[in-house]
Design an enzyme around this catalytic site. Structure first.
Site, PDB file in Angstrom:
ATOM      1  N   ASP A   9       0.850  -1.179   0.000  1.00  0.00           N
ATOM      2  CA  ASP A   9       0.000   0.000   0.000  1.00  0.00           C
ATOM      3  C   ASP A   9       0.889   1.232   0.000  1.00  0.00           C
ATOM      4  O   ASP A   9       2.092   1.164   0.303  1.00  0.00           O
ATOM      5  CB  ASP A   9      -0.916   0.005   1.223  1.00  0.00           C
ATOM      6  CG  ASP A   9      -2.141   0.894   1.035  1.00  0.00           C
ATOM      7  OD1 ASP A   9      -2.302   1.448  -0.071  1.00  0.00           O
ATOM      8  OD2 ASP A   9      -2.919   1.039   1.983  1.00  0.00           O
ATOM      9  N   ASP A  75      -5.115  -2.821  -2.523  1.00  0.00           N
ATOM     10  CA  ASP A  75      -6.424  -2.186  -2.603  1.00  0.00           C
ATOM     11  C   ASP A  75      -6.442  -1.070  -3.644  1.00  0.00           C
ATOM     12  O   ASP A  75      -7.408  -0.313  -3.719  1.00  0.00           O
ATOM     13  CB  ASP A  75      -6.872  -1.656  -1.236  1.00  0.00           C
ATOM     14  CG  ASP A  75      -5.942  -0.610  -0.650  1.00  0.00           C
ATOM     15  OD1 ASP A  75      -5.605   0.356  -1.356  1.00  0.00           O
ATOM     16  OD2 ASP A  75      -5.554  -0.754   0.520  1.00  0.00           O
ATOM     17  N   ASP A 124      -1.293  -0.917   5.085  1.00  0.00           N
ATOM     18  CA  ASP A 124      -1.795   0.449   5.289  1.00  0.00           C
ATOM     19  C   ASP A 124      -1.172   1.077   6.538  1.00  0.00           C
ATOM     20  O   ASP A 124      -0.740   2.234   6.516  1.00  0.00           O
ATOM     21  CB  ASP A 124      -3.320   0.392   5.404  1.00  0.00           C
ATOM     22  CG  ASP A 124      -3.944   1.744   5.691  1.00  0.00           C
ATOM     23  OD1 ASP A 124      -4.408   2.388   4.736  1.00  0.00           O
ATOM     24  OD2 ASP A 124      -3.978   2.147   6.874  1.00  0.00           O
ATOM     25  N   HIS A 311      -9.904 -35.717  11.583  1.00  0.00           N
ATOM     26  CA  HIS A 311     -11.103 -35.387  12.354  1.00  0.00           C
ATOM     27  C   HIS A 311     -10.733 -34.867  13.744  1.00  0.00           C
ATOM     28  O   HIS A 311      -9.614 -35.074  14.243  1.00  0.00           O
ATOM     29  CB  HIS A 311     -11.992 -36.624  12.489  1.00  0.00           C
ATOM     30  CG  HIS A 311     -11.288 -37.768  13.176  1.00  0.00           C
ATOM     31  ND1 HIS A 311     -11.144 -37.864  14.544  1.00  0.00           N
ATOM     32  CD2 HIS A 311     -10.667 -38.856  12.666  1.00  0.00           C
ATOM     33  CE1 HIS A 311     -10.475 -38.953  14.853  1.00  0.00           C
ATOM     34  NE2 HIS A 311     -10.173 -39.578  13.740  1.00  0.00           N
ATOM     35  N   GLU A 387     -10.641 -45.181   7.800  1.00  0.00           N
ATOM     36  CA  GLU A 387      -9.443 -45.576   8.539  1.00  0.00           C
ATOM     37  C   GLU A 387      -9.190 -47.077   8.357  1.00  0.00           C
ATOM     38  O   GLU A 387     -10.087 -47.843   7.962  1.00  0.00           O
ATOM     39  CB  GLU A 387      -9.623 -45.219  10.028  1.00  0.00           C
ATOM     40  CG  GLU A 387      -8.449 -45.591  10.940  1.00  0.00           C
ATOM     41  CD  GLU A 387      -7.132 -44.940  10.560  1.00  0.00           C
ATOM     42  OE1 GLU A 387      -6.539 -45.380   9.541  1.00  0.00           O
ATOM     43  OE2 GLU A 387      -6.683 -44.018  11.264  1.00  0.00           O
TER      44      GLU A 387
END
Length: 507
Positions: A9, A75, A124, A311, A387
């Site tokens: 930026d 941006d 920024d 999981h 599994e």
């Protein structure tokens, strides 16, 4: 090939006026900040400062790894459109800066994406720190910077319904478009800031980096360039998935966030905003990963990327008991559900997953449902991701198996062909099943990023096969509950392991 995210930026308090830039380099797979750059550059315009920030960010990335691929997020609509070749560069002060930016990396290894200002807050803040330092007659100092502390990574915006709408657009885009042949010209899908595709942008609507000044564009004559558009300006790395082994990880408080001033944003109609959102979905769906790996040619196309999620915890996990496909099929514990929710938020921030496929077992399907709900995706079930069947060892600890079946355990540890007591599944049989499942899913999800919610042995096997490691390598890997790993598969049959046992989202 390593991949970096460069966020840059720049701003001017006066346009032209006292100006500065900021740039951040982060690892695309982990999100870790690797380098910061900022500088007060004296009197300059907004867009010159933005280009200076882009050059600084690219140079910082080049110093880290000159062979990397880079995805630039800014941006500034003007800079992004000009660097992708869709708008011409006529401003005399910006032409040499654009040329300098284009020389840092080979063009085929750099992509560009416009992002709203609230998603560019780290850069920024750095730019504002540089301008503040210049006001004091000093230069920006990395040791005194608070930009990283003041701008933690952004939380996902909006409720899950927003993610669902985005996912729906992705599915529609994939259904209605085909991936262009790598290396061939692609039609530009990004709409200009204002007006139709052949219109010349005439008003600078860039918001000011400095909160006290307007930020008009410098190059108001930047008409879209003629001829084929450059490469799509969005590519998001997928490397964020792995599944932990038996180790547990309690969910940690706190999530990534980001703070900065609100984005005034370019003046655009609601139709422009809708078109831009749809365009971002199409581009993200088409180009999720780096174009090549190692010394491979750049024209193999985007790989099929498997984000491998183990999981969440079940009641058996902290006890380190064998829990395969032939046991009690436990559901998640409360901790496991919390872990799944944390994974969901993490992947929602990344925004790269385009499909979710689960093992048929209860613990994986429950984990997949929690994540898919946050991402706005459906869950497909693939039996090949289940599994290993541990036979008579199901529900036992390792010590209990050693006491009851010492000879069978020793044989199992010594040979991939040995089966657990009672006719379970050998590692060799598991590897054959996973290889077949890999080939099936690679063909089904070519060029896309898919979350595979599965178990310890399948994930270790995916990684082992990708590395060409021997069968005994599965005993040398640790996978935590709700961890992420990632493997990319290319058209020439090569594979690239991009992430393993990532658990930062749980801390």
């Amino acid at each position: 090939m390593r991949e970096f995210i460069v966020e840059a930026d720049g701003g001017s308090r006066g346009n032209p006026g006292p100006a500065g830039y900021g740039a951040v380099v982060s690892d695309a797979a982990t999100g870790e900040t690797l380098a910061e750059a900022a500088e007060y550059i004296g009197v300059a315009t907004n867009n010159v400062a933005e280009y200076r920030g882009l050059v600084a960010g690219l140079r910082a990335a080049h110093e880290l790894d000159p062979g990397a691929a880079v995805h630039v997020r800014m941006d500034s609509k003007l800079v992004v459109e000009q660097m992708t070749g869709r708008w011409k560069i006529k401003h005399p002060a910006m032409k040499p800066l654009a040329a300098e930016a284009a020389r840092v990396f080979p063009p085929e290894r750099v992509t560009y994406e416009w992002i709203p200002r609230e998603r560019n807050k780290h850069a920024d803040r750095l730019a504002n720190e540089a301008m503040d330092a210049g006001k004091r007659g000093e230069q920006w100092s990395a040791s005194a910077s608070r930009a990283a502390l003041d701008t933690p990574r952004p939380e996902p915006a909006g409720p899950p319904a927003d993610a669902a709408a985005g996912a729906a657009r992705v599915r529609a885009a994939l259904a209605s478009t085909s991936t262009p042949t790598p290396g061939s010209p692609r039609p530009s899908t990004a709409p200009p800031a204002t007006g139709p595709a052949d219109a010349t942008p005439t008003s600078g609507a860039e918001p000011a980096t400095a909160p006290d000044s307007p930020r008009p564009a410098d190059d108001t004559t930047g008409a879209p360039a003629t001829g084929p558009a450059d490469a799509d300006p969005a590519r998001v790395s997928s490397g964020t998935a792995a599944e932990p082994g038996d180790a547990t990880g309690a969910p940690a408080a706190g999530a990534d966030a980001a703070g900065a001033e609100a984005d005034a944003g370019p003046a655009r109609s609601s139709a422009d905003v809708t078109a831009a959102a749809a365009d971002a979905d199409v581009r993200a769906a088409r180009t999720v990963a780096t174009p090549g790996v190692g010394w491979a040619p750049p024209d193999m196309g985007a790989p099929a990327t498997f984000v491998l999620l183990r999981h969440g915890e079940t009641p058996l996990t902290p006890q380190k008991r064998f829990s395969g496909s032939g046991g009690s099929d436990p559901s998640l514990s409360d901790i496991g559900r919390e872990q799944a929710a944390r994974v969901a938020e993490f992947l929602a921030r990344r925004g790269t997953v385009q499909a979710v496929v689960s093992s048929p077992l209860a613990r994986t399907r429950e984990t997949a449902r929690i994540v898919a709900a946050r991402l706005g995706l459906e869950v497909a079930v693939e039996d090949g991701l289940r599994e290993t069947d541990f036979g008579a060892w199901e529900g036992l600890t390792f010590g209990e198996v050693r006491e009851r079946h010492p000879d069978d355990l020793n044989a199992w540890l010594s040979s991939p062909d040995a089966e657990p007591t009672g006719g379970g599944e050998s590692f060799a049989a598991t590897a054959d099943r996973i290889a077949a499942t890999r080939d099936k899913l690679t063909a089904a999800y070519a060029g896309r990023t898919v979350l595979l919610v599965t178990h310890v042995t399948p994930i270790k096997t995916f990684v082992r096969l990708a590395l060409g490691a021997p069968p005994e390598a599965v005993f040398r890997m640790e996978l935590s509950a709700a961890s992420l790993s990632a493997v990319a598969y290319y058209a020439d049959g090569n594979a690239s392991v991009r992430l393993f046992n990532e658990t930062s989202h749980l801390r």
